[in-house]
Design a protein around this motif. Structure first.
Motif, short mmCIF file in Angstrom:
data_model
loop_
_atom_site.label_atom_id
_atom_site.label_comp_id
_atom_site.label_asym_id
_atom_site.label_seq_id
_atom_site.Cartn_x
_atom_site.Cartn_y
_atom_site.Cartn_z
N ILE A 293 0.97 -1.23 0.11
CA ILE A 293 0.02 -0.01 -0.03
C ILE A 293 0.83 1.29 -0.10
O ILE A 293 2.11 1.19 0.50
N ARG A 294 0.33 2.46 -0.46
CA ARG A 294 0.73 3.66 -0.57
C ARG A 294 -0.10 4.49 -0.05
O ARG A 294 -1.17 4.53 -0.75
N ILE A 295 0.27 5.73 0.74
CA ILE A 295 -0.67 6.23 1.27
C ILE A 295 -0.15 7.83 1.09
O ILE A 295 0.73 8.28 1.30
N VAL A 296 -1.26 8.59 0.48
CA VAL A 296 -1.05 9.91 0.27
C VAL A 296 -1.89 10.99 0.79
O VAL A 296 -3.24 10.62 0.70
N PRO A 297 -1.54 11.93 1.45
CA PRO A 297 -2.62 12.87 2.16
C PRO A 297 -3.19 13.77 1.17
O PRO A 297 -2.50 14.26 0.23
N THR A 298 -4.23 14.27 1.51
CA THR A 298 -4.86 15.42 0.77
C THR A 298 -4.08 16.46 1.17
O THR A 298 -3.52 16.64 2.16
N PHE A 299 -4.41 17.72 0.42
CA PHE A 299 -3.73 19.09 0.89
C PHE A 299 -4.12 19.48 2.15
O PHE A 299 -5.40 19.49 2.72
N ALA A 323 -10.02 14.40 8.31
CA ALA A 323 -9.15 14.48 7.32
C ALA A 323 -9.17 13.20 6.33
O ALA A 323 -9.59 12.31 6.97
N VAL A 324 -8.70 13.44 5.27
CA VAL A 324 -8.96 12.35 4.11
C VAL A 324 -7.40 12.04 3.49
O VAL A 324 -6.64 12.68 3.30
N LEU A 325 -7.26 10.77 3.48
CA LEU A 325 -6.09 10.23 2.90
C LEU A 325 -6.51 9.26 1.55
O LEU A 325 -7.70 8.77 1.92
N SER A 326 -5.64 9.27 0.60
CA SER A 326 -5.63 8.38 -0.54
C SER A 326 -4.79 7.14 -0.20
O SER A 326 -3.68 7.24 0.12
N MET A 327 -5.50 5.95 -0.26
CA MET A 327 -4.84 4.71 -0.04
C MET A 327 -4.46 4.10 -1.45
O MET A 327 -5.66 3.62 -2.09
N PHE A 328 -3.40 3.77 -1.92
CA PHE A 328 -3.29 2.87 -3.16
C PHE A 328 -2.77 1.38 -2.84
O PHE A 328 -1.95 1.45 -2.09
N VAL A 329 -3.76 0.50 -3.37
CA VAL A 329 -3.44 -0.94 -2.83
C VAL A 329 -2.87 -1.81 -4.07
O VAL A 329 -3.59 -1.59 -5.28
N GLU A 330 -1.93 -2.53 -4.14
CA GLU A 330 -1.46 -3.52 -5.29
C GLU A 330 -1.57 -4.80 -4.81
O GLU A 330 -1.48 -5.26 -3.62
N LYS A 363 -3.62 -1.52 -9.58
CA LYS A 363 -3.56 -0.72 -8.29
C LYS A 363 -5.43 -0.53 -8.08
O LYS A 363 -6.16 -0.36 -9.21
N GLN A 364 -5.73 -0.35 -6.98
CA GLN A 364 -6.84 -0.05 -6.52
C GLN A 364 -6.98 1.46 -5.53
O GLN A 364 -5.80 1.40 -4.93
N ARG A 365 -7.78 2.24 -5.47
CA ARG A 365 -7.54 3.41 -4.78
C ARG A 365 -8.70 3.54 -3.85
O ARG A 365 -9.84 3.35 -4.14
N TYR A 366 -8.52 3.96 -2.51
CA TYR A 366 -9.40 4.16 -1.67
C TYR A 366 -9.23 5.39 -0.79
O TYR A 366 -8.21 5.94 -0.82
N LEU A 367 -10.43 5.94 -0.38
CA LEU A 367 -10.51 7.08 0.47
C LEU A 367 -10.60 6.79 1.68
O LEU A 367 -11.61 6.17 2.39
N LEU A 368 -9.70 6.99 2.71
CA LEU A 368 -9.73 6.95 4.16
C LEU A 368 -10.07 8.29 4.74
O LEU A 368 -9.57 9.32 4.66
N LYS A 369 -11.02 8.18 5.68
CA LYS A 369 -11.47 9.42 6.15
C LYS A 369 -11.36 9.03 8.00
O LYS A 369 -12.11 8.07 8.44
#
Length: 410
Positions: A293-299, A323-330, A363-369
């Motif tokens: 997984i790779r997690i990227v924060p929003t602005f 707060a919202v993060l983007s999580m990319f899953v492989e 990859k899949q993308r998920y929004l984490l809140k």
């Protein structure tokens, strides 16, 4: 002269007499020399003759530099005091900041042409870039009533490590991003001991293992050491949840444990084990398990990927915060499923949503809140008491994911 006049004269005379008497008394009090207490240094110093001939105290080397020494190691140096005068030189030991001993002599007298030895010994209790300890010797030489003897040096930890921080090892493992174990090799060594043995290395976490070997001659030369070991630490990703970690390893040696006391609150570079005869050392091992997984924060969101740490900062408890993060899953053909979740405290809410619009073959993308609902009581979760979100998933390489959350609601 009437009675009133006579009375007035008598009163004035008495007053004047009293003033004179008081003035004389005050004057006499001011001229009295203060009495010296019996413990004054002057009382202990050798008496200097009013007339010559006199002794002559000569110190060829009043300052000695030990160089580098280890904490707990005792070193000594003998200073020489010569008498190049015509009469005996009397010496007395004065104030000292270290252990000071003088060679035996009759009545503390050094005959003309002779000398005495004064030995200073110092045992540093803590690492110091530079230390200085002194001893004062009093004499009956009018040209050298006091002799200052000084020892100087630098005190270092007996044992040094790769990643040394205040006498302890702090080793950072490579990022764990696959199923392959990661390794890190650190060094433990000393310039003060000819040899020592590692008896055992114990890890608090079952995912950490270690091996060790003696350092080669070239490796010892590189770290300026007499002896030492290379310690290889291995971390198994299958035994670590996703996220950052900081674990402890206990390294046991056969190095004798010097008997000493630590002042309250003072740090030291070793742990006291049940066996007081040998030293144990703590190695802190940190790392980050990212897995697939790779997690990227929003602005505007403060996110530390190395420790999986989300900082929401300070905000109004009445308004809450999200707060919202983007999580990319492989590495997963089916959607990611949350099999179980544990959240502390209960006021912290967590939501995960798949981004169906994200188009990727692998990859899949998920929004984490992460949500603190409005109207919750004020609360603080800081570095020593972080909120946590622990997830169990259906991903074979990301079975456990752990987030740490910091925030203060006012």
């Amino acid at each position: 002269m009437n009675f009133r006049t006579v009375t007035t004269v008598v009163v004035l005379f008495i007053a004047l007499a009293g003033t004179v008497w008081l003035g004389r008394t005050n004057s006499e009090l001011k001229t009295v020399a203060p009495v010296k207490p019996a413990s004054e240094p002057d009382e202990k110093r050798p008496k200097i003759a009013p007339n010559g001939p006199y002794p002559k105290a000569v110190v060829p080397q009043p300052i000695y530099f030990f160089g580098s020494m280890a904490v707990g190691q005792s070193m000594s140096h003998k200073f020489v005091i010569k008498n190049e005068g015509e009469v005996p030189l009397e010496v007395q030991k004065g104030a000292t900041t270290c252990k000071c001993t003088m060679s035996e002599m009759q009545d503390n007298l050094v005959p003309p042409g002779k000398h005495i030895e004064v030995e200073l010994t110092w045992t540093p209790k803590a690492a110091q870039e530079r230390f200085g300890q002194t001893a004062t010797i009093y004499t009956n030489d009018p040209e050298k009533k006091e002799i200052k003897l000084q020892i100087e040096g630098a005190a270092n930890s007996l044992i040094s490590f790769t990643g040394d921080y205040q006498g302890s090892a702090n080793w950072a493992l490579p990022v764990m991003s696959s199923t392959e174990p990661v390794k890190y090799t650190g060094k433990i060594h000393t310039k003060y001991l000819d040899e020592f043995k590692i008896l055992e290395i114990e890890a608090d976490h079952p995912g950490l293992t270690s091996t060790f070997r003696p350092l080669t001659k070239q490796e010892l030369k590189e770290v300026d050491a007499k002896t030492g070991y290379a310690v290889e630490v291995t971390a198994d990703p299958d035994k670590f949840p996703l996220g950052g970690f900081n674990e402890r390893m206990l390294l046991k040696t056969d190095i004798p444990n010097e008997p000493h006391d630590h002042p309250e609150g003072e740090g030291h570079d070793h742990k006291h084990d049940a066996d007081p005869g040998t030293r144990d050392f703590i190695i802190q091992v940190s790392g980050n398990h990212t897995g697939p997984i790779r997690i990227v924060p929003t602005f505007g969101v403060r996110w530390d990927p190395a420790s999986m740490h989300l900082n929401l900062g300070e905000f109004s408890a009445e308004k809450g915060k999200t707060a919202v993060l983007s999580m990319f899953v492989e590495g997963l053909d089916e959607p990611l499923k949350i099999l179980d979740q544990q959240i502390e405290p209960g006021s912290l809410k967590f939501e995960i949503e798949k981004d169906e619009s994200f188009d990727s073959k692998n990859k899949q993308r998920y929004l984490l809140k992460f949500i603190i609902p409005e109207g919750q009581p004020p609360v603080s979760f800081g570095r020593g008491n972080l909120a946590k979100v622990k997830l169990s998933t259906n991903h074979p390489r990301a079975k456990n994911i752990e987030f740490k959350v910091q925030f203060i609601s006012l």
